[in-house]
Design an enzyme around this catalytic site. Structure first.
Site, PDB file in Angstrom:
ATOM      1  N   ASP A   1      -3.638   0.386  -9.572  1.00  7.98           N
ATOM      2  CA  ASP A   1      -5.048   0.100  -9.837  1.00  7.98           C
ATOM      3  C   ASP A   1      -5.287  -0.283 -11.288  1.00  7.98           C
ATOM      4  OD1 ASP A   1      -5.383   0.820  -7.211  1.00  7.98           O
ATOM      5  OD2 ASP A   1      -6.207   2.805  -7.661  1.00  7.98           O
TER       6      ASP A   1
ATOM      7  N   GLU B   1       0.824  -1.209   0.000  1.00  9.42           N
ATOM      8  CA  GLU B   1       0.000   0.000   0.000  1.00  9.42           C
ATOM      9  C   GLU B   1       0.858   1.258   0.000  1.00  9.42           C
ATOM     10  OE1 GLU B   1      -3.124  -0.288  -1.232  1.00  9.42           O
ATOM     11  OE2 GLU B   1      -3.276  -1.782   0.357  1.00  9.42           O
TER      12      GLU B   1
END
Length: 386
Positions: free
Chosen positions: A176, A35
């Protein structure tokens, strides 16, 4: 052909009086681990999920892009020759921004025909599952086909990122869009965000009797403003103070030097990125050597780092993760940019219901909002459906 694809094709015909020239779709994603490492040119391990955004598209004789969706009556129109970030606003910027990014990157759209585009999404909005990238990638594969651009899936992922960064204004990395474009069934996408090389990694969830339980906190987040941008600024500040171009260049051996050189908050931000990169690499290796039941400690360590060092979780996420692990999950962590959104728990399929009930009860007892719980399956990336 899925019910969603069929319904969107019919919806297009009802709106425009003709069948679309094609229907394309792209999935949302879950980030298994890694992340805020993507914009630091580090490592990530996302996978595409079985919730998709569909774009039904019809070619027009003019040079106007007309964008509509199944979730609003609004139609937005913009001429191809007038595409610019300043001319876009709202959700349609995710669609029009892709067309603008293609032009801005030097692809010749001088003979590109206008298009009617109808969007339908079953990727939850604000849940940290990248509903925005799903729109961008569904549109990107449609434009690639209809405008004969002959771009690779990774090229289209980069176009989606440019749209997100410069048309929408969200300072995200490639994670993404790469997951949405490159997904495969029961595989993650191991992406090196420095070289932008990607390889599939078998997850073996099905054969191990495991599922990914998504725990949507229902705390919505917004990446174009606020804490996400602040974290990116902190990373850039830390890299500059340590004399590196990105935090990717640092290893855990550099953390003592970083501690001495940085203020306490910036050090914690840097420590998260450095250790998270190491956890991604360790997860890929562990999946190959020992399988998914052995990665729990890495998922839990990632959650702790996001909570304590990067400070991007919320109480709903922290309690959901802790409760899931206490009740039999192999590991649990927040997924996505943070400040709301979702967590994931890696759970035995036969324990999913009990774990979910425990999470719901724990949040209710704490006076926190009820989560939305559902499972996702690692699935295929962007494609043409009709």
């Amino acid at each position: 052909m899925s019910d969603q694809v069929s319904a969107v094709g019919d919806g297009f015909a009802a709106r425009h009086g003709r069948r679309p020239d094609g229907v394309w779709s792209a999935p949302g994603r879950v980030n298994l681990i890694g992340e805020h490492t993507d914009y630091n040119r580090g490592f990530v391990l996302p996978f595409a999920i079985d919730r998709r955004t569909v774009a039904a598209v019809g070619v027009c004789d003019d040079r106007v892009l007309r964008v509509s969706s199944t979730f609003t009556e609004e139609e937005v129109s913009l001429a191809i020759d007038d595409l610019s970030p300043g001319a876009m606003q709202g959700w349609s910027a995710y669609v029009l921004g892709v067309a603008w990014a293609l032009s801005d990157e030097g692809h010749d759209l001088s003979s590109a025909p206008g298009l009617d585009i109808l969007i339908d999404s079953r990727v939850p909005v604000g849940a940290g599952l990248s509903s925005s990238a799903a729109i961008e990638c569904a549109v990107a594969v449609a434009l690639n086909d209809l405008w004969d651009l002959n771009l690779s899936p990774l090229d289209l992922a980069r176009i989606g990122r440019i749209a997100e960064n410069r048309a929408v204004g969200a300072p995200t990395g490639l994670l993404d869009q790469a997951a949405s474009m490159l997904g495969r069934e029961d595989h993650g996408v191991f992406l090196d965000c420095d070289t932008e090389e990607a390889e599939p990694v078998a997850l073996h969830l099905r054969e191990e009797g495991l599922e990914i339980l998504v725990m949507d906190s229902r705390v919505e987040h917004e990446h174009a403003t606020g804490g996400y941008r602040d974290r990116r600024d902190s990373c850039e500040k830390g890299a500059a103070a340590l004399g590196v171009s990105t935090l990717r260049e640092l290893s855990e051996d550099d953390l003592d030097r970083a501690s001495a050189a940085l203020d306490e908050e910036t050090f914690r931000r840097v420590r998260h990125i450095v250790t998270e990169n190491a956890r991604v690499v360790d997860t890929v290796r562990t999946l190959g050597d020992s399988g998914p039941r052995a990665i729990g400690a890495l998922l839990d360590a990632s959650q702790a780092s996001m909570r304590d060092d990067f400070e991007i979780t919320v109480p709903e996420i922290d309690l959901a993760c802790a409760t899931a692990v206490e009740n039999g999950a192999i590991g649990a962590r927040m997924t996505g940019g943070g400040f709301g959104g979702s967590a994931i728990a890696l759970v035995p399929a036969d324990a999913r219901s009990d774990i979910g009930s425990a999470v719901t009860s724990a949040l209710a007892s704490a006076g926190l909002r009820e989560p939305h719980l559902f499972t996702v399956t690692p699935s295929e990336g962007a494609r043409r459906d009709i």
